[in-house]
Design a protein around this motif. Structure first.
Motif, PDB file in Angstrom:
ATOM      1  N   LYS A 194       0.839  -1.196   0.000  1.00  0.00           N
ATOM      2  CA  LYS A 194       0.000   0.000   0.000  1.00  0.00           C
ATOM      3  C   LYS A 194       0.875   1.248   0.000  1.00  0.00           C
ATOM      4  CE  LYS A 194      -4.405   1.419   0.668  1.00  0.00           C
ATOM      5  NZ  LYS A 194      -5.612   0.881   0.017  1.00  0.00           N
ATOM      6  N   ILE A 196       0.312   5.378   0.471  1.00  0.00           N
ATOM      7  CA  ILE A 196      -0.621   6.444   0.828  1.00  0.00           C
ATOM      8  C   ILE A 196       0.131   7.768   0.861  1.00  0.00           C
ATOM      9  CG2 ILE A 196      -2.259   7.308   2.549  1.00  0.00           C
ATOM     10  CD1 ILE A 196      -2.617   4.441   3.519  1.00  0.00           C
ATOM     11  N   ASN A 203      -9.639  12.865  -0.684  1.00  0.00           N
ATOM     12  CA  ASN A 203      -9.732  11.497  -0.193  1.00  0.00           C
ATOM     13  C   ASN A 203     -10.140  10.639  -1.389  1.00  0.00           C
ATOM     14  OD1 ASN A 203      -9.435  12.200   2.723  1.00  0.00           O
ATOM     15  ND2 ASN A 203     -11.389  13.240   2.371  1.00  0.00           N
ATOM     16  N   ARG A 205      -9.240   6.919  -3.706  1.00  0.00           N
ATOM     17  CA  ARG A 205      -8.529   5.659  -3.951  1.00  0.00           C
ATOM     18  C   ARG A 205      -8.241   5.544  -5.438  1.00  0.00           C
ATOM     19  NH1 ARG A 205     -10.548  -0.159  -1.765  1.00  0.00           N
ATOM     20  NH2 ARG A 205      -9.757   0.787   0.158  1.00  0.00           N
ATOM     21  N   SER A 207      -6.225   3.069  -6.696  1.00  0.00           N
ATOM     22  CA  SER A 207      -6.308   1.621  -6.930  1.00  0.00           C
ATOM     23  C   SER A 207      -6.315   0.948  -5.560  1.00  0.00           C
ATOM     24  CB  SER A 207      -5.110   1.133  -7.751  1.00  0.00           C
ATOM     25  OG  SER A 207      -3.926   1.145  -6.972  1.00  0.00           O
ATOM     26  N   ALA A 208      -6.356  -0.364  -5.552  1.00  0.00           N
ATOM     27  CA  ALA A 208      -6.342  -1.088  -4.282  1.00  0.00           C
ATOM     28  C   ALA A 208      -5.052  -0.850  -3.516  1.00  0.00           C
ATOM     29  CB  ALA A 208      -6.529  -2.586  -4.540  1.00  0.00           C
ATOM     30  N   GLN A 209      -3.988  -0.499  -4.235  1.00  0.00           N
ATOM     31  CA  GLN A 209      -2.686  -0.285  -3.614  1.00  0.00           C
ATOM     32  C   GLN A 209      -2.393   1.181  -3.296  1.00  0.00           C
ATOM     33  OE1 GLN A 209       0.076  -2.350  -6.443  1.00  0.00           O
ATOM     34  NE2 GLN A 209       0.976  -3.150  -4.564  1.00  0.00           N
ATOM     35  N   GLU A 211      -3.652   5.235  -2.476  1.00  0.00           N
ATOM     36  CA  GLU A 211      -4.669   6.196  -2.061  1.00  0.00           C
ATOM     37  C   GLU A 211      -4.033   7.526  -1.691  1.00  0.00           C
ATOM     38  OE1 GLU A 211      -8.038   5.085   0.424  1.00  0.00           O
ATOM     39  OE2 GLU A 211      -7.263   3.038   0.496  1.00  0.00           O
ATOM     40  N   THR A 212      -4.771   8.593  -1.959  1.00  0.00           N
ATOM     41  CA  THR A 212      -4.410   9.890  -1.411  1.00  0.00           C
ATOM     42  C   THR A 212      -5.441  10.235  -0.343  1.00  0.00           C
ATOM     43  OG1 THR A 212      -3.950  12.216  -1.902  1.00  0.00           O
ATOM     44  CG2 THR A 212      -5.669  11.169  -3.213  1.00  0.00           C
ATOM     45  N   VAL A 213      -4.983  10.807   0.768  1.00  0.00           N
ATOM     46  CA  VAL A 213      -5.865  11.054   1.904  1.00  0.00           C
ATOM     47  C   VAL A 213      -5.730  12.502   2.356  1.00  0.00           C
ATOM     48  CG1 VAL A 213      -4.158  10.296   3.632  1.00  0.00           C
ATOM     49  CG2 VAL A 213      -6.609  10.161   4.166  1.00  0.00           C
ATOM     50  N   ILE A 218      -7.508   6.223   6.984  1.00  0.00           N
ATOM     51  CA  ILE A 218      -7.345   4.913   6.355  1.00  0.00           C
ATOM     52  C   ILE A 218      -6.743   3.959   7.379  1.00  0.00           C
ATOM     53  CG2 ILE A 218      -6.188   3.616   4.517  1.00  0.00           C
ATOM     54  CD1 ILE A 218      -6.146   6.269   2.915  1.00  0.00           C
TER      55      ILE A 218
END
Length: 221
Positions: A194, A196, A203, A205, A207-209, A211-213, A218
């Motif tokens: 992952k 991030i 916020n 996603r 992809s599944a791997q 994300e930006t938050v 998360i």
């Protein structure tokens, strides 16, 4: 358990008010840069840092573009869980650039820093610091630490995005910086579960791997 959130920008009420859920003593909050609570060095700020440091769980943060690096770098460097850190107060800890930490059996690579888009409107060493972008030595150290770990980690936590992720979020009409390119090289080489990053106040996603938050939380096992 890791609870990963985005830019705080010096607002402790906003930070503590986010929806973390139940956090246990052995859990860890990680902030993806622009922590901003080390900015003035004033009494109120120091009280806030001390209060966060008294948390039963760890509060960990990487730096972003908007930090007072003069104050941040005054804290002594020490080793913690296999990597260099600045211990700010108690359980409040700054995770430094290019480090690999082993926390609860998970390997975490961190790389803070970013670039202020409004630097021309900021005052050097008062609201803007050249240290916001990493030095060549920091980038080399990051590569060296990844080599030592066979280019395999569980999680990557950054403030900025690699070139390809930034292109996905902002399109092609933007100016790359050296950090985007550096992180893209790591993306192409490193194996991870992952990644991030913060910075973009979204916020989302990818992809599944990836994300930006921003102000979400998360959770990572």
């Amino acid at each position: 358990m890791f609870f990963v959130t985005g830019d705080v920008h010096g607002d402790i009420k906003d930070f503590t008010g986010r929806k973390y859920g139940r956090i246990k003593k052995n859990d860890h909050i990680i902030v993806c840069g622009d922590f901003g609570l080390i900015w003035t060095g004033g009494k109120d700020e120091l009280r806030s840092l001390k209060k966060l440091g008294k948390s039963k769980h760890d509060i960990l943060f990487i730096d972003g573009a908007h930090e007072n690096f003069d104050l941040l770098y005054k804290y002594p460097v020490t080793m913690w869980n296999g990597g260099k850190v600045h211990v700010i107060s108690g359980n409040l800890i700054h995770l430094m650039r290019g480090q690999v930490y082993t926390i609860d059996g998970k390997k975490i690579f961190t790389f803070g820093g970013g670039e202020s888009t409004d630097s021309d409107m900021r005052i050097p060493n008062r609201s803007w610091w050249k240290e916001e972008l990493p030095s060549e030595e920091e980038m080399k150290e990051g590569i060296s630490n990844l080599v030592e770990n066979d280019w395999k980690v569980d999680y990557i936590i950054t403030h900025e995005a690699p070139t390809s992720f930034r292109r996905y979020l902002e399109g092609k009409d933007y100016d790359l910086n050296s950090l985007n390119v550096y992180l893209e090289c790591i993306r192409q080489k490193c194996k991870y579960k992952k990644w991030i990053f913060g910075n973009y106040h979204k916020n989302f996603r990818i992809s599944a791997q990836i994300e930006t938050v921003f102000d979400n939380v998360i959770k990572l096992e």
